[in-house]
Design a protein around this motif. Structure first.
Motif, short mmCIF file in Angstrom:
data_model
loop_
_atom_site.label_atom_id
_atom_site.label_comp_id
_atom_site.label_asym_id
_atom_site.label_seq_id
_atom_site.Cartn_x
_atom_site.Cartn_y
_atom_site.Cartn_z
N ARG A 203 0.83 -1.20 0.00
CA ARG A 203 0.00 0.00 0.00
C ARG A 203 0.87 1.25 0.00
O ARG A 203 0.58 2.23 -0.71
N HIS A 204 1.94 1.22 0.81
CA HIS A 204 2.87 2.36 0.82
C HIS A 204 3.45 2.57 -0.58
O HIS A 204 3.51 3.71 -1.07
N LEU A 205 3.88 1.49 -1.22
CA LEU A 205 4.48 1.60 -2.56
C LEU A 205 3.49 2.15 -3.57
O LEU A 205 3.83 2.97 -4.43
N SER A 206 2.24 1.71 -3.48
CA SER A 206 1.22 2.20 -4.40
C SER A 206 1.04 3.71 -4.23
O SER A 206 0.97 4.46 -5.21
N ASN A 207 1.00 4.17 -2.97
CA ASN A 207 0.87 5.61 -2.71
C ASN A 207 2.10 6.36 -3.21
O ASN A 207 1.99 7.46 -3.78
N ILE A 208 3.28 5.77 -2.99
CA ILE A 208 4.53 6.40 -3.43
C ILE A 208 4.57 6.52 -4.95
O ILE A 208 4.95 7.56 -5.50
N PHE A 209 4.18 5.45 -5.66
CA PHE A 209 4.15 5.47 -7.12
C PHE A 209 3.21 6.58 -7.62
O PHE A 209 3.54 7.32 -8.55
N ASP A 210 2.05 6.70 -6.97
CA ASP A 210 1.08 7.72 -7.38
C ASP A 210 1.65 9.12 -7.20
O ASP A 210 1.49 9.99 -8.07
N LYS A 211 2.33 9.34 -6.08
CA LYS A 211 2.83 10.68 -5.76
C LYS A 211 4.03 11.07 -6.61
O LYS A 211 4.21 12.25 -6.94
N THR A 212 4.86 10.10 -6.95
CA THR A 212 6.07 10.41 -7.70
C THR A 212 5.90 10.23 -9.21
O THR A 212 6.75 10.66 -9.99
N GLY A 213 4.82 9.57 -9.62
CA GLY A 213 4.56 9.38 -11.05
C GLY A 213 5.38 8.29 -11.70
O GLY A 213 5.52 8.27 -12.93
N VAL A 214 5.95 7.37 -10.90
CA VAL A 214 6.72 6.26 -11.46
C VAL A 214 5.88 4.99 -11.37
O VAL A 214 4.84 4.97 -10.71
N SER A 215 6.35 3.94 -12.03
CA SER A 215 5.55 2.71 -12.04
C SER A 215 6.33 1.45 -11.67
O SER A 215 5.75 0.38 -11.57
N THR A 216 7.65 1.58 -11.51
CA THR A 216 8.45 0.41 -11.14
C THR A 216 9.40 0.78 -10.00
O THR A 216 9.69 1.95 -9.76
N ARG A 217 9.92 -0.25 -9.33
CA ARG A 217 10.86 -0.01 -8.24
C ARG A 217 12.15 0.63 -8.74
O ARG A 217 12.73 1.50 -8.08
N LEU A 218 12.60 0.22 -9.94
CA LEU A 218 13.81 0.81 -10.51
C LEU A 218 13.61 2.29 -10.80
O LEU A 218 14.46 3.12 -10.47
N GLU A 219 12.47 2.62 -11.42
CA GLU A 219 12.17 4.03 -11.70
C GLU A 219 12.11 4.83 -10.40
O GLU A 219 12.57 5.97 -10.33
#
Length: 234
Positions: A203-219
């Motif tokens: 859930r944290h990662l999903s929120n982080i992806f949304d806020k930063t605009g990235v879609s993968t862990r590498l990005e």
């Protein structure tokens, strides 16, 4: 038969202050509820685990006070605050949060929040803050505030003097998760380090992806390094 509802701010010593608690962490909701049950004159009439439910519970329960976390799943706290103020402006909303920036405080007060209480000060401030806002005042920085305009002017001066570091809306815990990702940790590693479930990590990662605009862990790792969200050891 529907419970008798006292208008927010209306003095009535025989009627408890009705409260809805909105926080995505069950432990926090449980703790706040227990705290209020030990305080005379308060009644928790509803709980919410995300921003959408916070809106629904507030509009249906018509509480005197909504305790609202800033960082909520599905709909952030400030957006929930805005929606509730549009539909039910009489409810008094106090932000109950672990961390908040000067700019978020200013925005929240401008939208209609009546107070801000940090979770680490909840035990000492919570009941006092609620009684303050029900009497028509505000609660900012751990104290009662009568003049909102003066308080906002002071907050704006402070924000201009020391602008917040750009974190793209990430919470301190989310920054910690980002740091772990940059270090190559798996979800299981992150969960173990912070004593949380892997589902919470996702859930944290999903929120982080949304806020930063990235879609993968590498990005995410590249983004974090490029924007100095983390400090790399030499």
């Amino acid at each position: 038969m529907k419970d008798a509802v006292r208008r927010p701010g209306e003095a009535n010593s025989s009627t408890p202050i009705r409260v809805v608690v909105a926080d995505d962490h069950p432990v926090v909701r449980f703790g706040v509820k227990n705290m209020l049950e030990n305080e005379p004159g308060f009644e928790v009439v509803g709980e919410a685990e995300d921003g959408d439910v916070a809106i629904t519970e507030t509009l249906e329960r018509e509480p005197d006070i909504l305790l609202l976390d800033v960082m909520m799943p599905r709909l952030p706290g400030l957006e929930a605050l805005r929606a509730i103020m549009d539909k039910s402006p009489r409810v008094k909303i106090i932000l109950l949060t672990s961390t908040i920036t000067q700019q978020q405080i200013i925005e929240a007060l401008q939208i209609g929040a009546r107070g801000i209480v940090l979770k680490d000060a909840a035990a000492s401030d919570l009941s006092r803050s609620m009684r303050a806002v029900l009497s028509g005042d505000y609660w900012i920085g751990g104290e009662r505030v009568v003049n909102l305009v003066a308080a906002l002017n002071e907050l704006m001066k402070q924000a201009a003097a020391s602008p917040d570091k750009k974190t793209y809306g990430l919470t301190p815990r989310e920054i910690e998760v980002v740091t772990c990702i940059v270090e190559g940790c798996s979800n299981k590693d992150v969960a173990k380090q912070f004593s949380i479930s892997e589902e919470t990590v996702k859930r944290h990662l999903s929120n982080i992806f949304d806020k930063t605009g990235v879609s993968t862990r590498l990005e995410l790792a590249l983004f974090a390094i490029a924007h100095k969200l983390v400090t790399l050891d030499n």
